[in-house]
Design an enzyme around this catalytic site. Structure first.
Site, PDB file in Angstrom:
ATOM      1  CE  LYS A 266     -16.570 -24.832  -1.303  1.00 23.60           C
ATOM      2  NZ  LYS A 266     -16.486 -25.848  -2.364  1.00 23.60           N
ATOM      3  NE  ARG A 340     -24.941 -30.461  -6.980  1.00 23.01           N
ATOM      4  CZ  ARG A 340     -23.998 -31.222  -7.528  1.00 23.01           C
ATOM      5  NH1 ARG A 340     -24.276 -32.469  -7.908  1.00 23.01           N
ATOM      6  NH2 ARG A 340     -22.791 -30.767  -7.706  1.00 23.01           N
TER       7      ARG A 340
HETATM    8  N1  BES Z   1     -19.503 -23.245  -4.937  1.00 22.74           N
HETATM    9  C1  BES Z   1     -18.939 -24.507  -5.214  1.00 22.74           C
HETATM   10  C2  BES Z   1     -18.357 -24.615  -6.618  1.00 22.74           C
HETATM   11  C3  BES Z   1     -17.208 -23.707  -6.935  1.00 22.74           C
HETATM   12  C4  BES Z   1     -15.902 -24.129  -6.716  1.00 22.74           C
HETATM   13  C5  BES Z   1     -17.405 -22.477  -7.507  1.00 22.74           C
HETATM   14  C6  BES Z   1     -14.844 -23.302  -7.028  1.00 22.74           C
HETATM   15  C7  BES Z   1     -16.329 -21.658  -7.839  1.00 22.74           C
HETATM   16  C8  BES Z   1     -15.049 -22.067  -7.596  1.00 22.74           C
HETATM   17  C9  BES Z   1     -19.993 -25.592  -5.058  1.00 22.74           C
HETATM   18  O1  BES Z   1     -20.940 -25.382  -4.079  1.00 22.74           O
HETATM   19  C10 BES Z   1     -19.294 -26.863  -4.711  1.00 22.74           C
HETATM   20  O2  BES Z   1     -18.744 -26.918  -3.640  1.00 22.74           O
HETATM   21  N2  BES Z   1     -19.325 -27.850  -5.587  1.00 22.74           N
HETATM   22  C11 BES Z   1     -18.717 -29.097  -5.348  1.00 22.74           C
HETATM   23  C12 BES Z   1     -19.684 -30.187  -5.720  1.00 22.74           C
HETATM   24  C13 BES Z   1     -19.275 -31.559  -5.291  1.00 22.74           C
HETATM   25  C14 BES Z   1     -19.244 -31.646  -3.785  1.00 22.74           C
HETATM   26  C15 BES Z   1     -20.242 -32.552  -5.853  1.00 22.74           C
HETATM   27  C16 BES Z   1     -17.463 -29.168  -6.196  1.00 22.74           C
HETATM   28  O3  BES Z   1     -17.460 -28.653  -7.310  1.00 22.74           O
HETATM   29  O4  BES Z   1     -16.472 -29.711  -5.718  1.00 22.74           O
HETATM   30 MN    MN Z   2     -20.285 -26.067  -2.182  1.00 20.67          MN
END
Ligand code: BES
Ligand code: MN
Ligand code: ZN
Length: 483
Positions: A266, A340
């Site tokens: 991230k 997921r």
């Molecule tokens: N845990 C995150 C989603 C999230 C982001 C929760 C900000 C709370 C606040 C999740 O695991 C994630 O990283 N999702 C990605 C998915 C994408 C890579 C398809 C996202 O939302 O960017």
């Molecule tokens: Mn994630």
């Protein structure tokens, strides 16, 4: 905090006036001393706007809050929180509140005001202070709230409701405590210990599957995500079975104790809040704890797959193909779409219980936040009636959700090239929906609800809750389970 009913306003307690029109029409006014009355009449003219705390002659204090225009259940719940927030800021320790002040004229809501109020008061009084040095004067938590009710005019079972609401509020705060705990101190092992402790305290069964058992069950999704971390995965199973012969409701919570994104690391802006990526799991633990303490006559099972998502030489890679417990393979296109991946195994595992309903709760996508802002979580359901009930439960508990489509058309977007399903969609649009479509592949054949709670993971200013985790959707789930 102590929340209890009172038939009169004691002398040494600070008084809360939530005012609709005229201070003198408030039922507490008549209970003030002659000196206090005179004083209040004089300052009333200056109290047109906002809230304030004023000292009364004699020593006790008075908290004024305006009941907003077009008052309804939503504003009433916010007013409950706001009053406690003001009391806290002014270091009021013991306050008395007139329960009638929160009435809105909506029958269904007015019937549950004591329960909702106790819950909101508890939530508003919470702050995550475990890692802070106590200030000289002590923390400014409110210690006691007396609920004045005019001879049980609102509801007969007020005392019972106050107890119930206190329990729900406490367990919601327990969720927040776990979520707020930093990733270094909240590992899958620690989360599992928290579940065991909650089970002992509240009376439900907890079993924790260790890595060896997870391997034996061939949970390739859980194992895949966990591989990059030196923290071992845990699969937490909770059972509260007090509903006789009925089929159980299975609650599944995402338990990623820190989501760095893995090799798809991230960016630095969003990463620090990712110790809260186990908020769904924490909510499931404390929802079952509350159900047990409330002695609900229900069969409830909780499943929390818990891992840490880290980059390292042993991490799962983009392009990897993981074989899940269901036999379906996942094509990993993005290691940051890890939620997921672990939920796929839990959804499949849930089928063992022949459930009446499966509900998963996950901080799953940033896309849900893009779509909804931070005021409601996204909900997806295979059954329309259940969806309606859950939306309704959100309204009554102040823990809002809003529906999104679960359509087969979206399944095209998550087809794998070399595996059965891809964990990232072909399109960059509708990320919350394509994530739900992915989960759906592992929930076929059961009635299923998916709550993407990323929008409600952390509080915002208008919530009148302290910074950090909200404890959502514990209030919503308890409202739903009671029905
Ligand atoms: N845990 C995150 C989603 C999230 C982001 C929760 C900000 C709370 C606040 C999740 O695991 C994630 O990283 N999702 C990605 C998915 C994408 C890579 C398809 C996202 O939302 O960017
Ligand atoms: Mn994630
Ligand atoms: Zn995540």
């Amino acid at each position: 905090m102590l929340i209890k009913q009172t038939g009169k306003i004691p002398q040494n307690v600070d008084v809360v006036f939530a005012i609709r029109q005229d201070v003198e029409k408030h039922p507490f006014f008549g209970m003030l001393s002659a000196k206090e009355k005179e004083y209040v009449r004089n300052i009333e003219k200056n109290l047109k706007e906002g809230e304030r705390v004023v000292p009364l002659p004699g020593g006790r204090k008075m908290l004024f809050a305006k009941v907003p225009e077009k008052f309804n259940h939503r504003k009433s719940m916010l007013l409950m929180r706001k009053i406690v927030a003001i009391a806290k800021a002014n270091r009021l320790k013991s306050i008395v509140i007139n329960i009638d002040d929160f009435r809105t004229g909506e029958k269904e809501f007015d019937a549950v005001i004591p329960r909702v109020a106790a819950m909101e008061f508890e939530m508003a009084n919470f702050e995550f202070v475990k890692y802070k040095t106590q200030p000289k004067g002590g923390w400014n938590f409110v210690r006691e709230i007396l609920i004045y009710a005019d001879k049980g005019r609102i509801v007969a079972d007020i005392e019972k409701q106050l107890k119930e609401g206190t329990i729900i509020g406490e367990e919601t705060n327990g969720t927040r405590e776990l979520s707020n705990t930093p990733g270094g101190d909240m590992t899958p092992t620690v989360l599992a210990q928290a579940a065991i402790a909650a089970g002992r305290r509240s009376g439900f069964k907890v079993k924790v599957l260790q890595e060896s058992e997870i391997k034996r069950l061939k949970m390739g999704g859980v194992l895949g995500v966990a591989r990059g971390s030196s923290e071992k995965p845990k699969f937490i199973i909770m059972e509260y079975l007090k509903g006789g012969k009925g089929k159980p409701i299975v609650l599944i919570g995402k338990g990623v104790t820190f989501d760095s994104g893995g090799l798809n690391l991230k960016p630095s802006s969003g990463i620090y809040e990712m110790h809260m990526d186990m908020s769904g799991g924490a909510a499931v633990i404390h929802t079952i704890a509350a159900a047990a303490r409330l002695k609900l006559k229900k069969n409830i099972v909780g499943l929390v797959p818990s891992v840490e998502n880290m980059p390292s030489g042993s991490s799962y890679r983009p392009g990897d193909l993981l074989k899940t417990m269901s036999g379906k393979t996942i094509e990993v296109l993005n290691t940051d779409a890890e939620g997921r991946v672990i939920l796929s195994d839990a959804l499949h595992y849930a089928k063992r219980y022949d459930p009446e309903l499966v509900v998963d709760i996950a901080t799953l996508t940033g896309a849900a936040m893009v779509a909804l802002g931070q005021r409601a979580s996204a909900i997806f359901a295979t059954d329309e009636k259940t969806q309606e009930q859950i939306i309704e439960s959100g309204e009554l508990s102040g823990d809002y959700v809003w529906p999104f489509p679960l359509w087969e058309e979206y399944e095209d977007d998550i087809k794998g090239t070399f595996g059965d399903v891809a964990n990232d969609a072909k399109t960059r649009y509708g990320g919350a929906i394509t994530a739900a479509a992915f989960l759906w592949q592992f929930a076929k054949g059961v009635s299923w609800v998916h709550i993407d709670m990323a929008p409600r993971m952390t509080s915002i200013d208008g919530d009148y809750l302290s910074k950090g985790a909200t404890g959502s959707p514990v209030p919503l789930l308890l409202q739903f389970l009671r029905q």
